[in-house]
Design a protein around this motif. Structure first.
Motif, PDB file in Angstrom:
ATOM      1  N   ALA A  35       0.827  -1.208   0.000  1.00 43.01           N
ATOM      2  CA  ALA A  35       0.000   0.000   0.000  1.00 43.01           C
ATOM      3  C   ALA A  35       0.862   1.259   0.000  1.00 43.01           C
ATOM      4  CB  ALA A  35      -0.930  -0.012   1.212  1.00 43.01           C
ATOM      5  N   ILE A  36       1.895   1.284   0.845  1.00 48.35           N
ATOM      6  CA  ILE A  36       2.771   2.460   0.902  1.00 48.35           C
ATOM      7  C   ILE A  36       3.567   2.597  -0.392  1.00 48.35           C
ATOM      8  CG2 ILE A  36       4.772   3.449   2.095  1.00 48.35           C
ATOM      9  CD1 ILE A  36       3.643   2.197   4.681  1.00 48.35           C
ATOM     10  N   LEU A  37       3.991   1.479  -0.969  1.00 48.57           N
ATOM     11  CA  LEU A  37       4.709   1.525  -2.242  1.00 48.57           C
ATOM     12  C   LEU A  37       3.848   2.144  -3.329  1.00 48.57           C
ATOM     13  CD1 LEU A  37       7.148   0.690  -4.020  1.00 48.57           C
ATOM     14  CD2 LEU A  37       5.997  -1.523  -4.352  1.00 48.57           C
ATOM     15  N   GLN A  38       2.555   1.801  -3.383  1.00 43.22           N
ATOM     16  CA  GLN A  38       1.685   2.285  -4.456  1.00 43.22           C
ATOM     17  C   GLN A  38       1.175   3.700  -4.204  1.00 43.22           C
ATOM     18  OE1 GLN A  38      -1.488  -0.288  -5.721  1.00 43.22           O
ATOM     19  NE2 GLN A  38      -0.244  -2.142  -5.619  1.00 43.22           N
ATOM     20  N   ALA A  39       0.753   4.001  -2.969  1.00 46.75           N
ATOM     21  CA  ALA A  39       0.065   5.269  -2.703  1.00 46.75           C
ATOM     22  C   ALA A  39       0.921   6.290  -1.982  1.00 46.75           C
ATOM     23  CB  ALA A  39      -1.204   5.003  -1.889  1.00 46.75           C
ATOM     24  N   GLY A  40       2.089   5.891  -1.485  1.00 46.75           N
ATOM     25  CA  GLY A  40       2.924   6.827  -0.747  1.00 46.75           C
ATOM     26  C   GLY A  40       2.254   7.244   0.552  1.00 46.75           C
ATOM     27  N   SER A  41       2.304   8.544   0.849  1.00 41.28           N
ATOM     28  CA  SER A  41       1.731   9.041   2.102  1.00 41.28           C
ATOM     29  C   SER A  41       0.224   8.877   2.156  1.00 41.28           C
ATOM     30  CB  SER A  41       2.085  10.525   2.280  1.00 41.28           C
ATOM     31  OG  SER A  41       1.548  11.294   1.209  1.00 41.28           O
ATOM     32  N   LEU A  42      -0.420   8.689   0.994  1.00 38.60           N
ATOM     33  CA  LEU A  42      -1.879   8.530   0.973  1.00 38.60           C
ATOM     34  C   LEU A  42      -2.316   7.099   1.264  1.00 38.60           C
ATOM     35  CD1 LEU A  42      -2.917  10.775  -2.061  1.00 38.60           C
ATOM     36  CD2 LEU A  42      -2.938  11.316   0.375  1.00 38.60           C
ATOM     37  N   ALA A  43      -1.376   6.213   1.591  1.00 40.01           N
ATOM     38  CA  ALA A  43      -1.756   4.848   1.951  1.00 40.01           C
ATOM     39  C   ALA A  43      -2.677   4.859   3.166  1.00 40.01           C
ATOM     40  CB  ALA A  43      -0.513   4.009   2.229  1.00 40.01           C
ATOM     41  N   VAL A  44      -2.389   5.765   4.119  1.00 39.98           N
ATOM     42  CA  VAL A  44      -3.259   5.876   5.295  1.00 39.98           C
ATOM     43  C   VAL A  44      -4.662   6.258   4.867  1.00 39.98           C
ATOM     44  CG1 VAL A  44      -3.657   7.080   7.461  1.00 39.98           C
ATOM     45  CG2 VAL A  44      -1.328   6.499   6.780  1.00 39.98           C
ATOM     46  N   VAL A  45      -4.759   7.191   3.919  1.00 38.46           N
ATOM     47  CA  VAL A  45      -6.073   7.621   3.428  1.00 38.46           C
ATOM     48  C   VAL A  45      -6.791   6.463   2.746  1.00 38.46           C
ATOM     49  CG1 VAL A  45      -7.290   9.275   1.946  1.00 38.46           C
ATOM     50  CG2 VAL A  45      -5.208   9.962   3.153  1.00 38.46           C
ATOM     51  N   ASN A 185       9.529  11.867   7.791  1.00 37.62           N
ATOM     52  CA  ASN A 185       9.756  10.557   7.176  1.00 37.62           C
ATOM     53  C   ASN A 185       8.626  10.128   6.236  1.00 37.62           C
ATOM     54  OD1 ASN A 185      12.198  10.178   8.526  1.00 37.62           O
ATOM     55  ND2 ASN A 185      11.186   9.215  10.301  1.00 37.62           N
ATOM     56  N   LEU A 186       7.531  10.857   6.232  1.00 38.41           N
ATOM     57  CA  LEU A 186       6.406  10.470   5.373  1.00 38.41           C
ATOM     58  C   LEU A 186       6.837  10.429   3.914  1.00 38.41           C
ATOM     59  CD1 LEU A 186       3.375  12.453   6.849  1.00 38.41           C
ATOM     60  CD2 LEU A 186       3.617   9.975   6.722  1.00 38.41           C
ATOM     61  N   PRO A 187       6.478   9.384   3.187  1.00 38.91           N
ATOM     62  CA  PRO A 187       6.814   9.329   1.749  1.00 38.91           C
ATOM     63  C   PRO A 187       5.974  10.330   0.964  1.00 38.91           C
ATOM     64  CG  PRO A 187       5.422   7.475   2.358  1.00 38.91           C
ATOM     65  CD  PRO A 187       5.754   8.180   3.641  1.00 38.91           C
ATOM     66  N   GLU A 188       6.406  10.610  -0.256  1.00 39.76           N
ATOM     67  CA  GLU A 188       5.658  11.511  -1.105  1.00 39.76           C
ATOM     68  C   GLU A 188       4.313  10.891  -1.495  1.00 39.76           C
ATOM     69  OE1 GLU A 188       6.630  14.541  -1.785  1.00 39.76           O
ATOM     70  OE2 GLU A 188       8.537  14.257  -0.714  1.00 39.76           O
ATOM     71  N   SER A 189       3.353  11.754  -1.742  1.00 42.08           N
ATOM     72  CA  SER A 189       2.053  11.283  -2.238  1.00 42.08           C
ATOM     73  C   SER A 189       2.171  10.916  -3.714  1.00 42.08           C
ATOM     74  CB  SER A 189       0.998  12.376  -2.058  1.00 42.08           C
ATOM     75  OG  SER A 189      -0.164  12.068  -2.800  1.00 42.08           O
ATOM     76  N   ASN A 190       1.543   9.802  -4.093  1.00 43.63           N
ATOM     77  CA  ASN A 190       1.556   9.380  -5.503  1.00 43.63           C
ATOM     78  C   ASN A 190       0.300   9.795  -6.257  1.00 43.63           C
ATOM     79  OD1 ASN A 190       4.050   8.208  -5.154  1.00 43.63           O
ATOM     80  ND2 ASN A 190       3.217   6.180  -4.673  1.00 43.63           N
ATOM     81  N   GLY A 191      -0.581  10.571  -5.598  1.00 44.02           N
ATOM     82  CA  GLY A 191      -1.738  11.116  -6.296  1.00 44.02           C
ATOM     83  C   GLY A 191      -3.023  10.338  -6.052  1.00 44.02           C
ATOM     84  N   MET A 195      -3.971   6.224  -5.169  1.00 42.62           N
ATOM     85  CA  MET A 195      -4.637   6.055  -3.873  1.00 42.62           C
ATOM     86  C   MET A 195      -5.903   5.217  -4.017  1.00 42.62           C
ATOM     87  SD  MET A 195      -6.456   8.855  -1.407  1.00 42.62           S
ATOM     88  CE  MET A 195      -7.920   8.803  -2.443  1.00 42.62           C
ATOM     89  N   MET A 196      -6.707   5.491  -5.068  1.00 44.53           N
ATOM     90  CA  MET A 196      -7.940   4.738  -5.274  1.00 44.53           C
ATOM     91  C   MET A 196      -7.635   3.295  -5.671  1.00 44.53           C
ATOM     92  SD  MET A 196     -10.346   6.723  -4.474  1.00 44.53           S
ATOM     93  CE  MET A 196     -11.714   5.719  -5.019  1.00 44.53           C
ATOM     94  N   THR A 197      -6.578   3.105  -6.485  1.00 44.87           N
ATOM     95  CA  THR A 197      -6.177   1.743  -6.841  1.00 44.87           C
ATOM     96  C   THR A 197      -5.771   0.964  -5.594  1.00 44.87           C
ATOM     97  OG1 THR A 197      -5.431   2.485  -9.017  1.00 44.87           O
ATOM     98  CG2 THR A 197      -4.590   0.364  -8.229  1.00 44.87           C
ATOM     99  N   THR A 198      -5.044   1.641  -4.707  1.00 45.74           N
ATOM    100  CA  THR A 198      -4.639   1.008  -3.460  1.00 45.74           C
ATOM    101  C   THR A 198      -5.847   0.672  -2.590  1.00 45.74           C
ATOM    102  OG1 THR A 198      -2.547   2.216  -3.511  1.00 45.74           O
ATOM    103  CG2 THR A 198      -3.215   1.273  -1.398  1.00 45.74           C
ATOM    104  N   THR A 199      -6.835   1.554  -2.573  1.00 40.02           N
ATOM    105  CA  THR A 199      -8.056   1.278  -1.802  1.00 40.02           C
ATOM    106  C   THR A 199      -8.733   0.014  -2.304  1.00 40.02           C
ATOM    107  OG1 THR A 199      -8.380   3.660  -1.463  1.00 40.02           O
ATOM    108  CG2 THR A 199     -10.262   2.228  -1.029  1.00 40.02           C
ATOM    109  N   GLY A 200      -8.759  -0.145  -3.626  1.00 37.61           N
ATOM    110  CA  GLY A 200      -9.332  -1.370  -4.179  1.00 37.61           C
ATOM    111  C   GLY A 200      -8.537  -2.599  -3.794  1.00 37.61           C
ATOM    112  N   LEU A 201      -7.215  -2.475  -3.765  1.00 40.53           N
ATOM    113  CA  LEU A 201      -6.372  -3.614  -3.412  1.00 40.53           C
ATOM    114  C   LEU A 201      -6.573  -4.028  -1.965  1.00 40.53           C
ATOM    115  CD1 LEU A 201      -3.976  -5.592  -3.888  1.00 40.53           C
ATOM    116  CD2 LEU A 201      -2.464  -3.703  -3.180  1.00 40.53           C
ATOM    117  N   ILE A 202      -6.575  -3.040  -1.049  1.00 42.47           N
ATOM    118  CA  ILE A 202      -6.615  -3.374   0.380  1.00 42.47           C
ATOM    119  C   ILE A 202      -8.034  -3.605   0.887  1.00 42.47           C
ATOM    120  CG2 ILE A 202      -4.457  -2.191   0.862  1.00 42.47           C
ATOM    121  CD1 ILE A 202      -7.756  -0.616   1.962  1.00 42.47           C
TER     122      ILE A 202
END
Length: 748
Positions: A35-45, A185-191, A195-202
């Protein structure tokens, strides 16, 4: 077959931990790195957004669960509200989705075991090489299938222990990580898109809450405990996800987790624990991951087997799956089949496919579940009395349905296509297998059919087309003459009651060719002022027999010919109609005889007063006589009718003893051994029927086998008999396929 029941032995904590235990495993211990790899800081979102979508459906599931605490959960609600077609889709999607998810969790379990023991990459057995992760997954899946086989109580206790241990481990991890957290330390946001693709994955991490409703039939005091468990599990797990993701993102150097997820076989959450807490932390997290993935698989196997069980109970799949184990009280066959599917999925599919298939199939179910709530509310079902109701209705279920379906668009297209294939398969399964076996219509179709005069024709036709007909015997009564309505409905209702069926009263309004049917629909009361009164009387007369009844007005440019199409459209098993100018000793008219087959069984009543006290049934064998026997048996059961069986001996071909033997055997084959047997030695069939019918109140006679040309040239036995006897005559003709030659010249 009597309905099987499941014991109520799951307490509130066990119900809550089924949800938490299912969700907490993959969400925290398998997917955060990706999730963090795909969405960056927006993984939490992504995780919070997934929780918000799940919460909308959790609210709807809580209301439906308190109104209908039945084993099967989301499948049962969709089946009850939207009907068995959508029930088949929801059932198969829920069953397969959970099986995929269970396989995913067990592969995660295998990853943790492999990390703990440093196992080799793979092993070869009997010429087949499997990764060590999958070998462990297969062994673990077999173990938890056995646990579920033993019983729900043991499953609930195991979940309690596992979830308590996980909460302790994660609390320590989160507390220590918060002390080391640094926003830099937060990674950059990937947009937004990633983020939506990651939401579907998780989203596979949020399957547990609806699985609580799958075992609702086994929860103590479901009115209170079910909503608390469903909503509480979503809120608890979403909060845990958010805290753990924040800690993982902020407590280690930027890029550390992304490097782990993309370049090594190490598990991200374990390596973060190693940095924060040292080797002891890594060991604790390995143990936690092991327990978490195990609890997820355990709870999913429990819920998926209950869905299989519920589908069997509704005959979407074979009801033989319903069998309850004598000792353990569990649906052991359903559990065994589900376990076998999980083992197959572990072997054939990569872990990403297992996760995303579980996500897509459950998003389909969640969308349908929200629609089911709307239907149950709007159809105003009398027995629908939930102890909990969703806030902000109808906004909550509408938004829940929309976001569930919309999120699917962000998932891997190949997985979407595969899931669409499952939906097509489930629809074909219903139409090709389950429709002829299942009996319960959904509230949506019943609501449409009860307002058929007001609804668009396309909606009514669709409801009729997909309506179940298995086990529900449907008797259609085309009504024309109000004077004969009561007798026809009484006959149809008596037969329907004995067969556990439904009466379908139809009135065909013939519209002149010059008038459009759409105009006639808006002016039906002008074109046929007695239409409503006729159908209302039919409904009252049928309800007096305590049988279900439907009423339909059919507008057509045809009259008698429309009966055949109506019988097909309404899935009639039997048509009971009055004798009219088109009857020629067969159910068809002269024109239709050359072009159509009889679409179902037909009874045509020459009404001289409906009196089933003493019924005469002439027989010489054949399918039409079989139908005569079925009707006579139904009348005997309903009215205690006296049945007389008549066989006219063929004097040149058989002895009296042979004729008696035939009649005895025929009566025994048709359960009419308590009837009176009459063997007539006169040889003249017409004369014998006329003589013995003098004391009868009703004559049931099979349709003539002579063809159209033969009847036109030489007349018909049936027509002659009908003219000669004084009692009511019931002409019976069995559904059949006939060739043109047989239609013209009759059967040999």
């Amino acid at each position: 077959m009597t309905d099987e029941e499941l014991a109520k032995d799951l307490g509130p904590l066990a119900a809550l931990t089924i949800g938490v235990g299912t969700m907490i495993g993959a969400g925290i211990f398998v997917l955060p790195g990706d999730a963090i790899l795909q969405a960056g800081s927006l993984a939490v979102v992504s995780f919070v957004l997934g929780g918000a979508i799940a919460l909308l459906t959790a609210l709807s599931a809580s209301e439906l669960g308190t109104a209908m605490p039945k084993s099967g959960g989301a499948y049962y609600y969709v089946n009850r509200a939207l009907g068995p077609l959508f029930g088949s889709i929801a059932g198969w999607a829920n069953w397969m989705g959970l099986a995929f998810a269970s396989a995913f969790y067990m592969v995660g379990f295998g990853q943790y075991i492999s990390n703990i023991f440093g196992m080799a990459d793979g092993y070869t057995l009997a010429g087949i090489t499997l990764p060590s992760v999958k070998i462990v997954a297969l062994a673990g899946a077999a173990l938890f299938v056995m646990v579920n086989y033993i019983g729900a109580k043991e499953t609930g206790r195991l979940q309690n222990v596992i979830v308590i241990i996980l909460v302790i481990i994660l609390s320590v991890f989160t507390f220590v990580g918060a002390l080391r957290a640094n926003p830099a330390n937060l990674p950059e946001s990937n947009g937004f898109g990633p983020m939506m693709t990651t939401t579907g994955l998780i989203f596979v991490s949020y399957l547990g809450f609806v699985q609580i409703t799958s075992v609702a039939e086994e929860i103590k005091d479901p009115d209170r405990n079910l909503p608390r468990a469903v909503i509480g599990s979503v809120l608890i797990v979403t909060a845990i996800y958010a805290l753990v993701l924040v800690v993982m993102s902020m407590a280690v150097e930027k890029g550390f987790i992304a490097e782990l997820a993309s370049g090594t076989d190490k598990i991200a959450v374990v390596e973060v624990a190693r940095l924060l807490l040292g080797p002891a932390g890594a060991i604790a997290m390995l143990i936690g991951g092991l327990l978490a993935t195990a609890s997820s698989a355990n709870a999913s196997i429990l819920a998926s087997s209950r869905i299989n069980f519920a589908m069997g109970r509704d005959r979407i799949v074979t009801p033989e799956l319903n069998e309850i184990h004598n000792r353990y009280g569990t649906p052991y066959r359903a559990i065994a089949i589900t376990g076998a599917l999980i083992l197959v999925f572990i072997v054939v599919a990569p872990i990403e496919t297992l996760a995303t298939m579980g996500s897509v199939l459950h998003l389909i179910i969640y969308g349908l579940l929200n629609l089911a709530l709307i239907v149950m509310r709007e159809a105003d079902v009398p027995e629908y009395e939930p102890s909990y109701t969703v806030p902000l209705y109808p906004i909550t279920p509408i938004v829940g349905a929309f976001v569930s379906f919309a999120l699917i668009a962000f998932i891997n297209p190949n997985i979407i296509l595969l899931s669409i294939g499952f939906v097509i398969f489930a629809s074909a399964w219903y139409l090709g297998y389950a429709r002829t076996r299942t009996t319960e219509s959904g509230e949506l179709s019943e609501w449409i059919l009860s307002r058929s005069d007001e609804m668009p024709d396309s909606a009514v036709n669709a409801a009729n087309t997909v309506a179940p007909d298995g086990g529900q015997f449907r008797v259609m009564v085309p009504l024309a003459n109000p004077e004969h309505e009561k007798d026809l409905i009484s006959l149809a209702s008596a037969i329907a009651k004995q067969r556990g069926g439904t009466v379908v009263a139809t009135h065909i309004v013939q519209v002149p060719d010059q008038t459009s049917l759409s105009y006639a629909k808006d002016h039906v009361d002008e074109m046929d002022p007695g239409n409503r009164e006729l159908l209302d009387s039919a409904r009252e007369d049928a309800e007096a027999f305590d049988v279900p009844v439907e009423t339909h007005t059919i507008l057509s440019h045809r009259s008698f010919e429309e009966v055949f199409d109506a019988a097909r459209d309404h899935n009639a098993d039997l048509v009971v109609m009055g004798w009219g100018p088109h009857s020629h000793g067969r159910a068809e008219s002269r024109v239709d005889e050359l072009t159509q087959d009889v679409p179902c069984d037909f009874l045509v009543l020459k009404d001289r007063g409906f009196d089933p006290d003493r019924v005469l049934v002439p027989t010489a064998g054949g399918p039409d006589s079989d139908l005569s026997a079925e009707v006579a048996l139904a009348l005997q059961s309903q009215y205690e009718s006296e049945i007389e069986l008549l066989y006219v001996r063929r004097t040149d071909e058989e002895t009296h003893e042979e004729a008696e033997s035939f009649l005895n055997e025929w009566a025994a084959d048709h359960d009419l051994t308590n009837a009176t047997y009459i063997v007539d030695d006169g040889g003249d069939v017409e004369d014998a029927i006329e003589r013995h019918a003098r004391d009868a109140s009703m004559l049931i006679v099979g349709a003539t086998e002579r063809g159209l040309l033969s009847r036109l040239l030489r007349g018909s036995l049936v027509m002659d008999v009908i003219s000669d006897v004084d009692c009511s005559v019931l002409l019976a003709e069995k559904e059949r396929k006939t060739s043109i030659r047989e239609r013209l010249f009759g059967r040999r």
